[in-house]
Design a protein around this motif. Sequence first.
Motif, PDB file in Angstrom:
ATOM      1  N   LEU A 148       0.760  -1.211  -0.141  1.00  0.00           N
ATOM      2  CA  LEU A 148       0.018   0.017  -0.101  1.00  0.00           C
ATOM      3  C   LEU A 148       0.857   1.178  -0.003  1.00  0.00           C
ATOM      4  CD1 LEU A 148      -2.353   1.781   0.618  1.00  0.00           C
ATOM      5  CD2 LEU A 148      -2.103   1.078   2.910  1.00  0.00           C
ATOM      6  N   GLY A 149       0.624   1.968  -0.846  1.00  0.00           N
ATOM      7  CA  GLY A 149       1.284   3.380  -0.865  1.00  0.00           C
ATOM      8  C   GLY A 149       0.373   4.486  -0.528  1.00  0.00           C
ATOM      9  N   ILE A 150       1.011   5.492   0.374  1.00  0.00           N
ATOM     10  CA  ILE A 150      -0.088   6.573   0.713  1.00  0.00           C
ATOM     11  C   ILE A 150       0.475   7.922   0.343  1.00  0.00           C
ATOM     12  CG2 ILE A 150      -0.941   7.827   2.792  1.00  0.00           C
ATOM     13  CD1 ILE A 150      -0.926   5.096   4.170  1.00  0.00           C
ATOM     14  N   ALA A 151      -0.006   8.768  -0.179  1.00  0.00           N
ATOM     15  CA  ALA A 151       0.602  10.063  -0.455  1.00  0.00           C
ATOM     16  C   ALA A 151      -0.250  11.078   0.175  1.00  0.00           C
ATOM     17  CB  ALA A 151       0.411  10.263  -2.292  1.00  0.00           C
ATOM     18  N   VAL A 152       0.861  11.959   0.770  1.00  0.00           N
ATOM     19  CA  VAL A 152      -0.156  13.181   1.456  1.00  0.00           C
ATOM     20  C   VAL A 152       1.085  14.273   1.291  1.00  0.00           C
ATOM     21  CG1 VAL A 152       1.155  12.469   3.683  1.00  0.00           C
ATOM     22  CG2 VAL A 152      -0.871  13.729   3.763  1.00  0.00           C
ATOM     23  N   SER A 153       0.286  15.496   1.483  1.00  0.00           N
ATOM     24  CA  SER A 153       1.248  16.821   1.122  1.00  0.00           C
ATOM     25  C   SER A 153       2.021  17.103   2.260  1.00  0.00           C
ATOM     26  CB  SER A 153       0.289  17.870   1.021  1.00  0.00           C
ATOM     27  OG  SER A 153      -0.409  18.253   2.289  1.00  0.00           O
ATOM     28  N   ALA A 160      11.218   6.543   7.661  1.00  0.00           N
ATOM     29  CA  ALA A 160      10.518   6.545   8.961  1.00  0.00           C
ATOM     30  C   ALA A 160       9.135   6.287   8.792  1.00  0.00           C
ATOM     31  CB  ALA A 160      10.846   7.501   9.946  1.00  0.00           C
ATOM     32  N   GLY A 161       8.487   6.626   7.781  1.00  0.00           N
ATOM     33  CA  GLY A 161       7.005   6.416   7.752  1.00  0.00           C
ATOM     34  C   GLY A 161       6.146   7.387   8.252  1.00  0.00           C
ATOM     35  N   ARG A 162       6.758   8.451   8.440  1.00  0.00           N
ATOM     36  CA  ARG A 162       6.218   9.537   9.368  1.00  0.00           C
ATOM     37  C   ARG A 162       5.816  10.812   8.600  1.00  0.00           C
ATOM     38  NH1 ARG A 162       7.247   7.897  14.678  1.00  0.00           N
ATOM     39  NH2 ARG A 162       6.104   9.931  15.396  1.00  0.00           N
ATOM     40  N   VAL A 163       4.724  11.381   8.729  1.00  0.00           N
ATOM     41  CA  VAL A 163       4.414  12.680   8.183  1.00  0.00           C
ATOM     42  C   VAL A 163       4.694  13.576   9.268  1.00  0.00           C
ATOM     43  CG1 VAL A 163       2.426  14.139   7.519  1.00  0.00           C
ATOM     44  CG2 VAL A 163       2.382  11.851   7.305  1.00  0.00           C
ATOM     45  N   ARG A 164       5.778  14.481   8.890  1.00  0.00           N
ATOM     46  CA  ARG A 164       6.273  15.352   9.937  1.00  0.00           C
ATOM     47  C   ARG A 164       5.696  16.485   9.838  1.00  0.00           C
ATOM     48  NH1 ARG A 164      12.882  14.227   8.276  1.00  0.00           N
ATOM     49  NH2 ARG A 164      12.209  14.984   6.365  1.00  0.00           N
ATOM     50  N   TYR A 165       5.056  17.029   8.968  1.00  0.00           N
ATOM     51  CA  TYR A 165       4.304  18.124   8.890  1.00  0.00           C
ATOM     52  C   TYR A 165       3.455  18.304   7.447  1.00  0.00           C
ATOM     53  CZ  TYR A 165       3.039  23.328   7.941  1.00  0.00           C
ATOM     54  OH  TYR A 165       2.301  24.208   7.748  1.00  0.00           O
ATOM     55  N   SER A 166       1.976  18.427   7.791  1.00  0.00           N
ATOM     56  CA  SER A 166       1.359  18.644   6.535  1.00  0.00           C
ATOM     57  C   SER A 166       0.127  19.535   6.695  1.00  0.00           C
ATOM     58  CB  SER A 166       0.643  17.247   6.085  1.00  0.00           C
ATOM     59  OG  SER A 166      -0.236  17.309   5.043  1.00  0.00           O
ATOM     60  N   VAL A 167       0.082  20.643   6.226  1.00  0.00           N
ATOM     61  CA  VAL A 167      -0.738  21.477   6.419  1.00  0.00           C
ATOM     62  C   VAL A 167      -2.410  21.323   6.104  1.00  0.00           C
ATOM     63  CG1 VAL A 167      -0.467  22.929   4.084  1.00  0.00           C
ATOM     64  CG2 VAL A 167      -1.269  24.293   6.264  1.00  0.00           C
ATOM     65  N   LEU A 168      -2.438  20.496   5.152  1.00  0.00           N
ATOM     66  CA  LEU A 168      -4.034  20.293   4.637  1.00  0.00           C
ATOM     67  C   LEU A 168      -4.536  19.340   5.596  1.00  0.00           C
ATOM     68  CD1 LEU A 168      -3.358  19.525   0.740  1.00  0.00           C
ATOM     69  CD2 LEU A 168      -4.311  21.707   2.008  1.00  0.00           C
ATOM     70  N   PRO A 169      -3.996  18.423   6.051  1.00  0.00           N
ATOM     71  CA  PRO A 169      -5.080  17.737   7.234  1.00  0.00           C
ATOM     72  C   PRO A 169      -4.508  18.341   8.562  1.00  0.00           C
ATOM     73  CG  PRO A 169      -3.388  16.328   6.486  1.00  0.00           C
ATOM     74  CD  PRO A 169      -3.306  17.299   5.454  1.00  0.00           C
ATOM     75  N   GLY A 170      -3.499  19.011   8.850  1.00  0.00           N
ATOM     76  CA  GLY A 170      -2.860  19.629  10.024  1.00  0.00           C
ATOM     77  C   GLY A 170      -2.426  18.833  10.886  1.00  0.00           C
ATOM     78  N   TRP A 171      -1.495  17.980  10.219  1.00  0.00           N
ATOM     79  CA  TRP A 171      -0.846  17.043  11.212  1.00  0.00           C
ATOM     80  C   TRP A 171       0.750  17.434  11.412  1.00  0.00           C
ATOM     81  CZ3 TRP A 171      -1.993  11.886   7.847  1.00  0.00           C
ATOM     82  CH2 TRP A 171      -3.681  11.632   8.298  1.00  0.00           C
ATOM     83  N   ARG A 172       1.173  16.909  12.600  1.00  0.00           N
ATOM     84  CA  ARG A 172       2.398  17.165  12.965  1.00  0.00           C
ATOM     85  C   ARG A 172       2.990  15.518  13.442  1.00  0.00           C
ATOM     86  NH1 ARG A 172       4.960  22.187  12.693  1.00  0.00           N
ATOM     87  NH2 ARG A 172       3.474  23.738  12.536  1.00  0.00           N
ATOM     88  N   ASP A 173       3.999  15.197  13.004  1.00  0.00           N
ATOM     89  CA  ASP A 173       4.706  14.117  13.460  1.00  0.00           C
ATOM     90  C   ASP A 173       3.859  12.744  13.695  1.00  0.00           C
ATOM     91  OD1 ASP A 173       7.093  12.827  14.243  1.00  0.00           O
ATOM     92  OD2 ASP A 173       6.691  13.175  16.575  1.00  0.00           O
ATOM     93  N   VAL A 174       3.062  12.442  12.645  1.00  0.00           N
ATOM     94  CA  VAL A 174       2.416  11.268  12.763  1.00  0.00           C
ATOM     95  C   VAL A 174       3.103   9.895  12.124  1.00  0.00           C
ATOM     96  CG1 VAL A 174       0.068  10.428  11.697  1.00  0.00           C
ATOM     97  CG2 VAL A 174       0.446  12.705  12.441  1.00  0.00           C
ATOM     98  N   ASP A 193       3.027  13.823  -1.567  1.00  0.00           N
ATOM     99  CA  ASP A 193       2.136  13.425  -2.821  1.00  0.00           C
ATOM    100  C   ASP A 193       2.849  13.894  -3.816  1.00  0.00           C
ATOM    101  OD1 ASP A 193       1.725  16.219  -2.025  1.00  0.00           O
ATOM    102  OD2 ASP A 193      -0.223  16.324  -1.967  1.00  0.00           O
ATOM    103  N   VAL A 194       3.380  15.229  -3.958  1.00  0.00           N
ATOM    104  CA  VAL A 194       3.859  15.487  -5.251  1.00  0.00           C
ATOM    105  C   VAL A 194       5.292  14.532  -5.810  1.00  0.00           C
ATOM    106  CG1 VAL A 194       5.334  17.280  -6.587  1.00  0.00           C
ATOM    107  CG2 VAL A 194       3.360  17.996  -4.772  1.00  0.00           C
ATOM    108  N   LYS A 195       6.166  14.029  -4.828  1.00  0.00           N
ATOM    109  CA  LYS A 195       7.078  13.134  -5.234  1.00  0.00           C
ATOM    110  C   LYS A 195       6.414  11.820  -5.668  1.00  0.00           C
ATOM    111  CE  LYS A 195      11.071  14.838  -2.153  1.00  0.00           C
ATOM    112  NZ  LYS A 195      10.533  16.106  -1.569  1.00  0.00           N
ATOM    113  N   ALA A 196       5.453  11.663  -5.128  1.00  0.00           N
ATOM    114  CA  ALA A 196       4.686  10.266  -5.529  1.00  0.00           C
ATOM    115  C   ALA A 196       4.265  10.371  -6.943  1.00  0.00           C
ATOM    116  CB  ALA A 196       3.838   9.767  -4.687  1.00  0.00           C
ATOM    117  N   LEU A 197       3.659  11.490  -7.231  1.00  0.00           N
ATOM    118  CA  LEU A 197       3.123  11.823  -8.732  1.00  0.00           C
ATOM    119  C   LEU A 197       4.518  11.927  -9.509  1.00  0.00           C
ATOM    120  CD1 LEU A 197       0.709  12.369 -10.161  1.00  0.00           C
ATOM    121  CD2 LEU A 197       1.040  14.941  -9.752  1.00  0.00           C
ATOM    122  N   THR A 198       5.363  12.724  -8.994  1.00  0.00           N
ATOM    123  CA  THR A 198       6.649  12.446  -9.871  1.00  0.00           C
ATOM    124  C   THR A 198       7.090  11.251 -10.259  1.00  0.00           C
ATOM    125  OG1 THR A 198       7.241  14.754  -8.968  1.00  0.00           O
ATOM    126  CG2 THR A 198       8.891  13.631 -10.034  1.00  0.00           C
TER     127      THR A 198
END
Length: 386
Positions: A148-153, A160-174, A193-198
């Motif tokens: 499974l691949g997950i793309a997020v801004s 590490a499989g972590r979202v350090r900062y994403s402004v759209l869902p408002g996440w930090r260190d997930v 997400d942009v790297k995945a699309l690239t």
Amino acid sequence: MCPKHVRPLVTAPAGTSVLALLLAESPLSRVELARRTGLSSTAVTKAARPLIDDGYLHELPPERTAPGAGRPVNPLAVTVDREFFVGIKISADALFGVVCDLRAGMRVTAGRRLGEDRGPEAVCGLLCELVEELLGADRAFRERTRRLGIAVSGDVDRRAGRVRYSVLPGWRDVPLAGMAAAATGLSVTVENDVKALTAAEHWFGEGIGTEYFALVTIGAGIGSGLVVDGRLIAGAHGVAGEMGHVSIDPAGPRCHCGQIGCVEAIASSDAILASVRGATGRTDLDFDLAVELARDGNPAAVEAFARAGRAIGKGIAILVNLIGPERVVVTGEGLETYDLLGAHIQDSYAAHCFKAAANCPLTLRPLPWEEWARGAAVLGIQALLP
């Protein structure tokens, strides 16, 4: 569920080269594979054999050759339904999902609207439901899907499989990869997400065959992905190629990242809307009305889009000057307003490129949200290789 820990399909350099080329450009003859990879024909045959035995490659019927030209050749092709891959794109208000085959062909799509709770646990729960729906569309999907691949801004630590900062869902260190793996039982890769699309465009789209390639997205955010020497670049800290956060105007507006005058702070949809509201005094405007004003010739709205176009063009020129790509793809929901941005992007790009760098073409490529989810699935396909 116990997540599946999946090793790469191939580990030897020869096998990696052969499989990567066939994934992008199947079918190819052994002679062509040898020429393109620099391997001997014997090495190609040796590398391909275990992939044939395991069902990932197959031989096509022999091609006819001219009289006296030797034995007919059996091209090698990817067996596209040998394994399937789920991709999920997390946007500001929805999840978009796909199941792709081995060559990134989309087999089924589905989506979920996000509820009021945009927290990681709630989103991960919806994600798990969406994966179940996608895999339930065909018995073969459930039997042959391990990744499974997950793309997020935002700022994503892929290793590490972590979202350090994403402004759209408002996440930090997930720790999103671990959460999704535990919920779905699949081996999970998380990427910006942009790297995945690239990655998807480089392997299966406009970037096929290029060693230096860039993709730029315009719209709610300004993003970019870079390919250098045939590899997607993340950089030492995972944020290489963040064109949207290059500061180009020290007197410009403050960006959500904290800097002043970023490309994104000038050229994102929200930035353009804020500029039009401020110049017209009309705080009731939404983005669609701002677009209407600009198309009707309102000077303040026209200038807001022009300024955004100049910022995007300058940002792309900086990218091109630094890495010298063979091609730049421009995409994103912002292409819907390219009639207001396009001339300014092109003029600014030409003005700021250094000499021959301006020969790099900008290709417009509208891509729906499902293509972003396909980019996430490509992360799983790439995980076949070390």
